[in-house]
Design an enzyme around this catalytic site. Structure first.
Site, PDB file in Angstrom:
ATOM      1  N   HIS A  18      -9.549  -7.055  -4.836  1.00 54.56           N
ATOM      2  CA  HIS A  18      -8.366  -6.482  -5.465  1.00 54.56           C
ATOM      3  C   HIS A  18      -7.514  -7.572  -6.092  1.00 54.56           C
ATOM      4  O   HIS A  18      -6.371  -7.330  -6.460  1.00 54.56           O
ATOM      5  CB  HIS A  18      -7.529  -5.709  -4.443  1.00 54.56           C
ATOM      6  CG  HIS A  18      -8.310  -4.699  -3.677  1.00 54.56           C
ATOM      7  ND1 HIS A  18      -8.895  -4.978  -2.461  1.00 54.56           N
ATOM      8  CD2 HIS A  18      -8.624  -3.413  -3.961  1.00 54.56           C
ATOM      9  CE1 HIS A  18      -9.529  -3.910  -2.024  1.00 54.56           C
ATOM     10  NE2 HIS A  18      -9.392  -2.947  -2.909  1.00 54.56           N
ATOM     11  N   ASP A  31      -2.462  -5.895  -4.106  1.00 53.80           N
ATOM     12  CA  ASP A  31      -3.397  -5.469  -5.130  1.00 53.80           C
ATOM     13  C   ASP A  31      -2.724  -4.826  -6.337  1.00 53.80           C
ATOM     14  O   ASP A  31      -3.399  -4.348  -7.241  1.00 53.80           O
ATOM     15  CB  ASP A  31      -4.448  -4.514  -4.547  1.00 53.80           C
ATOM     16  CG  ASP A  31      -3.812  -3.342  -3.805  1.00 53.80           C
ATOM     17  OD1 ASP A  31      -2.613  -3.088  -4.011  1.00 53.80           O
ATOM     18  OD2 ASP A  31      -4.528  -2.700  -3.021  1.00 53.80           O
ATOM     19  N   GLY A  32      -1.388  -4.780  -6.350  1.00 57.86           N
ATOM     20  CA  GLY A  32      -0.671  -4.361  -7.542  1.00 57.86           C
ATOM     21  C   GLY A  32      -0.597  -2.876  -7.796  1.00 57.86           C
ATOM     22  O   GLY A  32      -0.189  -2.459  -8.875  1.00 57.86           O
ATOM     23  N   HIS A  54       1.090  -0.543  -5.749  1.00 55.96           N
ATOM     24  CA  HIS A  54       2.122   0.139  -4.972  1.00 55.96           C
ATOM     25  C   HIS A  54       3.005   1.027  -5.851  1.00 55.96           C
ATOM     26  O   HIS A  54       3.198   2.213  -5.575  1.00 55.96           O
ATOM     27  CB  HIS A  54       2.977  -0.881  -4.228  1.00 55.96           C
ATOM     28  CG  HIS A  54       4.026  -0.268  -3.350  1.00 55.96           C
ATOM     29  ND1 HIS A  54       3.730   0.477  -2.232  1.00 55.96           N
ATOM     30  CD2 HIS A  54       5.384  -0.267  -3.425  1.00 55.96           C
ATOM     31  CE1 HIS A  54       4.837   0.894  -1.660  1.00 55.96           C
ATOM     32  NE2 HIS A  54       5.864   0.462  -2.367  1.00 55.96           N
ATOM     33  N   ARG A  88      -2.880  -6.444   3.593  1.00 52.33           N
ATOM     34  CA  ARG A  88      -3.655  -7.417   2.832  1.00 52.33           C
ATOM     35  C   ARG A  88      -2.970  -8.771   2.743  1.00 52.33           C
ATOM     36  O   ARG A  88      -3.603  -9.814   2.788  1.00 52.33           O
ATOM     37  CB  ARG A  88      -3.917  -6.868   1.431  1.00 52.33           C
ATOM     38  CG  ARG A  88      -4.939  -5.750   1.447  1.00 52.33           C
ATOM     39  CD  ARG A  88      -5.162  -5.168   0.078  1.00 52.33           C
ATOM     40  NE  ARG A  88      -6.183  -4.126   0.159  1.00 52.33           N
ATOM     41  CZ  ARG A  88      -6.224  -3.053  -0.584  1.00 52.33           C
ATOM     42  NH1 ARG A  88      -5.301  -2.863  -1.495  1.00 52.33           N
ATOM     43  NH2 ARG A  88      -7.180  -2.177  -0.453  1.00 52.33           N
TER      44      ARG A  88
END
Length: 583
Positions: free
Chosen positions: A222, A406-407, A409, A546
C-alpha cells in the site's frame, strides 16, 4: 492535472472492476447472489469439502479476486481500494464457500482485516459454520524476526492459498487445511522494493513519494515505507539485496527445495522482472538451494506502483506435493496432479443476514430535565452536516494518512458519510435513526479498520438515544460515552497508541468535567480537548495499525483517525449548538 487513467467515476471503480472481472472469467467465477462484493468459484461450495476464503482491498489485482477458481480459493471478499472488506462481505464469503466441513479464512495481517474477519466469524456462528483462520505474515522488513506476529502479509499469501486449496481439494479436514496453510506461510519470506509511487483514483495524486534516482527497500503493497531509502542500484545489485534480506531471515540449509515468486507492483515491465529473476536464481544456486518452481509476473500488484516483490517458500515433501496439484484461476493456473471434486458442487447453504446489532450493553441516555436541551425527533440533519465536513476534508485526511499509511482514510470516510447523507437527505428523521443508517453503511459498505470503528461509535450512540425525545447535558454525555465504549471495545487502543482514542478520550472527559455548566460550555471544552488530543499524536510513535511497523518514522505526523475524530466532534458540537433550545 487530469489523470491519464481508464476511469469513469473513481467511486465506482471497484464495482466496475468486479463486473468486468466476472464477465471475463465466467467459466471460473460468479458473483455471490447475496453480495456484489463477494466473488465465488464455479466449483464451490463443494459438499463435504473445507471452504477456502480470503479477502482484501482492491487495487492489487490479480490479488485477491484472481485466485478464486478450481482447487484454489472458493470465495473472496472484496474491499475498497487498499481497504479491508467489510465484516458483512467476509461473512457472506464464508457462507458462500461453506460445504458443511468448515471454512478456512486465510488473509493478511492488517488491522482492518483482523477486525472484520473476527466480526464475520461471530456473524456466521448462528449458521453453525466452523471457521478457522490463518494470518499471513511473510514480509521480512515489516518487523524483526523475534516479532514475526507483527509482520504484514504480502505475496506469500498466494502460496498459502495454493497449498490450502490443494489440501482441501484432496479432502483434508478443517484442522488439516489450517495446518497446511500455516505451514505454507511459515515457510515464506518476502521483501518488496519500490521505485515509484501509485495514485488512488479518488485522490488524484500519489499518496507517497519516491524521489528519482532512489529506491525504497522493504516497501509495503500500500506504499507503506520500508526500512531504508537508498540510491537506485543496478538490477543485479537490487536482486542480490532482496535475496540477502530473505535468505538471512530464512536461514535455510543447503539442498532445500524452494518455490520462488517475483511479482511486479503494477507498472514494472515484465522483462525487468525476468532480469531480476535471472540474478535471483543464480544467488539461490550459490546458496545451495534448488528451485522447484518459479513464478514471474504480475501476481500481487499495487495499482501502478513501480517495483517488485520477492517471495521464497521453503518446501518439504508435503508442501511440494501440494504445490504441484493442478489448479485453475485467473491469477494462477497449473497443470500437475489432479484432484477430482470430493463432493457435489451445489449452491449457497445459508441465507445472508444483516450485521447483528451490537451485543454490548449500552446505557440509555436520560430524558432531558434541564431547560437547555437537544430535540431528537427531527435532528437527522446533524448527520448531513457531519458528512459535509468529512467530504470537504477528504483530500486532507487522505494526504495525512498517506504519509504513514495507505492514503485511503479520507476517501473511504467521505464515501461512507456521503452515502449516509444522501439516503437521509431532507427526511427529518430521529437522530438515532440517522446514526443507525450511518453505522450500517460504514460497517456494511466501507470496511477497512475505520468502517467498524466508527460504525460502532454511531451504532452505540444510536442505541443510547433510541426512544428519547430530547437530551440535555447528561444525555449528551451518555451518548458520547456510549460512542467511546463502542470504539474502545472494537479496537482495543489505549491513550498513547497514536489513534483516534487520543482525541476521543480527552474530548469526552472534558465534556463530562464541564457538563454541570450546561451544554454549550461543555461542548466548547470538548472541542478544545479534541484539538489538543489530535495535536498530541504528532509527536507519538504509532503502536497499532500499519503505521506501527514504521517505528520512529511514524513520529512527526498527526494520526489520520485522530484528525477525522476531531473533525467529527467539532462539527457535532457545532451542529448541536445550533439546535439547542432553552424552552
Amino acid at each position: 492535472m487530469t489523470m491519464q487513467r481508464f476511469i469513469n467515476d473513481p467511486d465506482d471503480i471497484v464495482d466496475e472492476t468486479v463486473a468486468g472481472f466476472v464477465k471475463a472469467h465466467s467459466d471460473l467465477v460468479r458473483k455471490d447472489s447475496e453480495n456484489n462484493r463477494v466473488v465465488v468459484s464455479r466449483f464451490a461450495p463443494q459438499e463435504g469439502k473445507v471452504g477456502i476464503v480470503t479477502g482484501g482491498g482492491s487495487g492489487h489485482e490479480p490479488a485477491f479476486v484472481g485466485y478464486v477458481g478450481q482447487n484454489m480459493v472458493d470465495a473472496v471478499a472484496i474491499g475498497e481500494l487498499f481497504s479491508s472488506p467489510t465484516a458483512k462481505s467476509f461473512a457472506d464469503a464464508i457462507r458462500a464457500a461453506d460445504g458443511g466441513a468448515g471454512v478456512a479464512v486465510l488473509y493478511g495481517n492488517y488491522a482492518g482485516d483482523n477486525m472484520n474477519v473476527r466480526m464475520a466469524s461471530e456473524m456466521v456462528e448462528p449458521d453453525g459454520i466452523e471457521v478457522a483462520t490463518v494470518v499471513a505474515n511473510d514480509d521480512v522488513c515489516s518487523a524483526p524476526a523475534n516479532e514475526r506476529e507483527k509482520r504484514r502479509g504480502v505475496a506469500g499469501e498466494i502460496f498459502m492459498w495454493k497449498i490450502a486449496g490443494a489440501k482441501a481439494a484432496l479432502g483434508g479436514s478443517l484442522t488439516e487445511v489450517k495446518s497446511a496453510a500455516q505451514k505454507a506461510i511459515d515457510a515464506c519470506r518476502s521483501v518488496g522494493v519500490g521505485l515509484g509511487p501509485c495514485t488512488l483514483p479518488a485522490l488524484g495524486h500519489p499518496n507517497f513519494q519516491i524521489e528519482n534516482g532512489t529506491m525504497e527497500v522493504g516497501i509495503g503493497h500500500h506504499g507503506e515505507p520500508g526500512t531504508r531509502i537508498e540510491p537506485l542500484k543496478s538490477a543485479d545489485a537490487v536482486a542480490d539485496d532482496m535475496l540477502k534480506i530473505v535468505l538471512d531471515d530464512h536461514n535455510l540449509p543447503e539442498g532445500t527445495e524452494v518455490a520462488v515468486l517475483v511479482s511486479g507492483l503494477g507498472a514494472t515491465p515484465v522483462n525487468e522482472l525476468y532480469v531480476l529473476y535471472d540474478r535471483i536464481e543464480v544467488g539461490l544456486e550459490k546458496a545451495g538451494l534448488n528451485v522447484h518452481r518459479a513464478f514471474v509476473g504480475n501476481y500481487f500488484t499495487s495499482l501502478e506502483m513501480v517495483g517488485a516483490t520477492l517471495t521464497v517458500m521453503a518446501l518439504d515433501d508435503e508442501l511440494q506435493s501440494l504445490l504441484d496439484i493442478s489448479c485453475a484461476s485467473p491469477g494462477l493456473s497449473l497443470s500437475g496432479g489432479i484432484a477430482e471434486p470430493i463432493g457435489k458442487i451445489g449452491t449457497r447453504r445459508h441465507r445472508g443476514e444483516e450485521a447483528r446489532r451490537s451485543t454490548l450493553s449500552v446505557p440509555q441516555a436520560p430524558e432531558a430535565i434541564e431547560l437547555q436541551k437537544l430535540a431528537l425527533n427531527s435532528a437527522s440533519g446533524i448527520v448531513e452536516e457531519l458528512a459535509a465536513v468529512i467530504v470537504a476534508n477528504k483530500t486532507h485526511l487522505s494526504d495525512i494518512d498517506g504519509l504513514i499509511g495507505d492514503g485511503d482514510h479520507g476517501i473511504n470516510m467521505a464515501k461512507g458519510f456521503g452515502r449516509a447523507a444522501d439516503q437521509i437527505a431532507g427526511k427529518n428523521i430521529p437522530l438515532s435513526a440517522a446514526f443507525e443508517k450511518l453505522s450500517d453503511i460504514l460497517m456494511s459498505e466501507i470496511g477497512g479498520s475505520m468502517g467498524p470503528l466508527y460504525g460502532f461509535v454511531f451504532r452505540n450512540m444510536a442505541l443510547s438515544i433510541e426512544n428519547r425525545n430530547a437530551i440535555d447535558a447528561e444525555g449528551i454525555s451518555a451518548m458520547l460515552n456510549a460512542g467511546l465504549q463502542g470504539v474502545r471495545t472494537t479496537g482495543g487502543a489505549k491513550i498513547g497508541d497514536k489513534t483516534l482514542i487520543d482525541c476521543f478520550v480527552p474530548a469526552v472527559e472534558a465534556f463530562d468535567a464541564s457538563k454541570g455548566q450546561g451544554i454549550l460550555p461543555a461542548l466548547s471544552a470538548m472541542c478544545k480537548a479534541a484539538e489538543a488530543g489530535r495535536n498530541s499524536t504528532v509527536d507519538m510513535v504509532a503502536k497499532l495499525g500499519r503505521a506501527a511497523r514504521l517505528g520512529e518514522r511514524s513520529r512527526g505526523v498527526p494520526d489520520a483517525g485522530a484528525t477525522s475524530c476531531c473533525l467529527i466532534l467539532n462539527e457535532l458540537a457545532a451542529a448541536i449548538s445550533r439546535r439547542v433550545t432553552a424552552a
